[in-house]
Design an enzyme around this catalytic site. Structure first.
Site, mmCIF file in Angstrom:
data_model
loop_
_atom_site.group_PDB
_atom_site.id
_atom_site.type_symbol
_atom_site.label_atom_id
_atom_site.label_comp_id
_atom_site.label_asym_id
_atom_site.label_seq_id
_atom_site.Cartn_x
_atom_site.Cartn_y
_atom_site.Cartn_z
ATOM 1 N N ASP A 1 -4.728 -13.277 3.487
ATOM 2 C CA ASP A 1 -6.258 -12.641 3.639
ATOM 3 C C ASP A 1 -7.308 -12.807 2.935
ATOM 4 O OD1 ASP A 1 -4.390 -11.009 2.136
ATOM 5 O OD2 ASP A 1 -4.926 -9.296 3.327
ATOM 6 N N HIS B 1 0.779 -1.174 0.043
ATOM 7 C CA HIS B 1 0.011 0.049 -0.042
ATOM 8 C C HIS B 1 0.851 1.133 0.014
ATOM 9 C CE1 HIS B 1 -3.669 -2.452 0.495
ATOM 10 N NE2 HIS B 1 -3.225 -2.756 1.607
ATOM 11 N N HIS C 1 -5.921 -7.571 -0.518
ATOM 12 C CA HIS C 1 -6.216 -6.167 -0.929
ATOM 13 C C HIS C 1 -5.379 -5.639 -2.329
ATOM 14 C CE1 HIS C 1 -6.697 -6.665 3.550
ATOM 15 N NE2 HIS C 1 -7.758 -5.893 3.151
ATOM 16 N N ASP D 1 -2.116 -10.825 -2.459
ATOM 17 C CA ASP D 1 -2.908 -10.450 -1.239
ATOM 18 C C ASP D 1 -4.285 -10.136 -1.521
ATOM 19 O OD1 ASP D 1 -2.134 -8.966 1.811
ATOM 20 O OD2 ASP D 1 -3.344 -7.834 0.821
HETATM 21 C C1 OKP Z 1 -2.831 -4.402 4.556
HETATM 22 B B1 OKP Z 1 -2.644 -5.595 3.580
HETATM 23 C C2 OKP Z 1 -9.998 -3.142 8.673
HETATM 24 C C3 OKP Z 1 -10.209 -2.034 7.600
HETATM 25 C C4 OKP Z 1 -8.899 -2.133 6.705
HETATM 26 C C5 OKP Z 1 -6.676 -1.439 6.510
HETATM 27 C C6 OKP Z 1 -6.304 -2.958 5.786
HETATM 28 C C7 OKP Z 1 -4.826 -2.947 5.171
HETATM 29 C C8 OKP Z 1 -4.582 -4.236 4.791
HETATM 30 N N1 OKP Z 1 -11.349 -3.007 9.476
HETATM 31 N N2 OKP Z 1 -7.796 -1.647 7.305
HETATM 32 O O1 OKP Z 1 -2.979 -5.347 2.097
HETATM 33 O O2 OKP Z 1 -2.972 -6.933 3.957
HETATM 34 ZN ZN ZN Z 2 -3.935 -7.392 2.477
#
Ligand code: OKP
Ligand code: ZN
Length: 362
Positions: A301, A175, A213, A211
């Site tokens: 994740d 990110h 995200h 990942d």
């Molecule tokens: C980082 B990685 C959670 C809201 C999301 C940030 C997530 C960052 C993910 N309730 N908060 O890509 O695993």
């Molecule tokens: Zn993630």
């Protein structure tokens, strides 16, 4: 436990520097909660991999600041390195993590010169951070630097001839943009490894991001550059963090047009659905004809029980996905990103990296 496979052990690059990036909280829906991105994540992954006998633990080597500066703006690096000290000097409670309390939004940025930013790095933190989930403590900068060294050391091992090296990076990186931190990320480990490959003579480098995200930072860094292909599978940003990027319509610009491929996935996507989308991503990577190892942003994740995500993979799926990526035929520098179902991280890492390892050896 089955006997260790006869393949030579795969380098597992890890450091304890991340243990001081701890005591983290994040703000979510008006509440302060313990940060999902915890030190035990890395500990359980390391221990599970070592217990198989298939990995050899190695400390990262110090690669110095230049590789970070090749990707991130100097003022961002200065912020990460100095923001904690500035906050403490201004009376911040050292027992509490630091989070931005304002953000530099477009409306203000349009009429503000960067040299007008407040001098205290803690007071300008919101100009370089895009969310409330990226807490900073005394050990954060050193942990972020160590994560970069972990990635670069894993890369060294692959350039020396290993088919696979795994960097247990924490904090994660995908990110983080040129001048932005966010999403638990400070320095973009995968982007720094890709950039390092280019500086060592590679002409075309592919990054695959599995990942859950979207790696908005990696996308931003290589958005207009044709020499790096960024392929990401992720939860549909219409409902999922980081919300503002990761749509299929984002394909890069200028020289980079067509070198970004986003494959958003509907909620509940299972192993078959995932592998189907992955095949599209792998086909794009094969067609790109990189002349360098594959850089893999690896998150767990996508797991069905992940507390902040919405896909439905099970542990066996990770072995399939790893094997599928191996079938591309590229050596792989695998770098840890997310994964928050702590109890399952070890098994998922063993399954994924085992599938990848066996596939690359066979
Ligand atoms: C980082 B990685 C959670 C809201 C999301 C940030 C997530 C960052 C993910 N309730 N908060 O890509 O695993
Ligand atoms: Zn993630």
């Amino acid at each position: 436990m089955p006997p260790p496979s006869p393949l030579p052990p795969t380098p597992l690059i890890a450091s304890d520097a991340h243990l001081a990036h701890a005591g983290l909280v994040e703000l979510y829906a008006g509440r302060e909660i313990p940060c999902f991105e915890s030190p035990e994540r890395a500990t359980v992954i390391r221990d599970a991999l070592l217990a198989t006998g298939d990995y050899r633990l190695e400390a990262p080597e110090d690669h110095g600041p230049d590789a970070i500066a090749a990707v991130h703006e100097l003022e961002l690096i200065d912020l990460v390195e100095g923001v904690w000290a500035d906050a403490i000097a201004d009376g911040h409670d050292p027992a509490r993590p630091l989070l931005p309390d304002t953000f530099l939004l477009r409306e203000y940025a349009a009429r503000m010169w960067l040299d007008q930013l407040p001098v205290g790095r803690h007071q300008r933190l919101g100009a370089y951070c895009f969310d409330t989930a990226t807490p900073i403590v005394a050990g954060t900068a050193a942990a972020a630097r160590a994560a970069v060294d972990i990635g670069l050391t894993a890369l060294d091992r692959v350039l020396e001839g290993e088919r696979l090296a795994y960097g247990l990076c924490r904090p994660p990186g995908h990110h983080a943009g040129r001048n932005l931190i966010g999403g638990y990320c400070f320095y973009n480990n995968a982007a720094i490894v890709a950039e390092s490959l280019l500086s060592r003579g590679a002409e075309r480098v592919a990054i695959l991001d599995v990942d859950f995200h979207h790696g908005n930072g990696t996308q931003q860094i290589f958005w207009d550059r044709g020499e790096v292909l960024y392929v990401s599978l992720h939860g549909d940003p219409g409902a999922i963090y980081p919300y503002y990027s990761g749509y299929a319509t984002e394909r890069g610009a200028g020289d980079g047009e067509g070198a970004t491929l986003n494959l958003p996935l509907p909620p509940g996507t299972d192993g078959d659905g995932y592998v189907g989308a992955l095949e599209e991503g792998l086909a794009a990577i094969a067609a790109f004809e990189a002349d360098a190892p594959l850089v893999l942003s690896l998150g767990f994740d996508t797991y069905h029980a992940d507390p902040i995500c919405n896909l439905s993979l099970v542990t066996d799926d990770y072995a399939r996905i790893g094997a599928s990526i191996a079938s591309l035929g590229f050596s792989v520098v695998a770098l840890q990103e997310g994964g928050y179902a702590v109890d399952a991280l070890g098994a998922n890492a063993v399954a994924f990296l085992g599938g990848l390892r066996d596939g690359l050896a066979g």
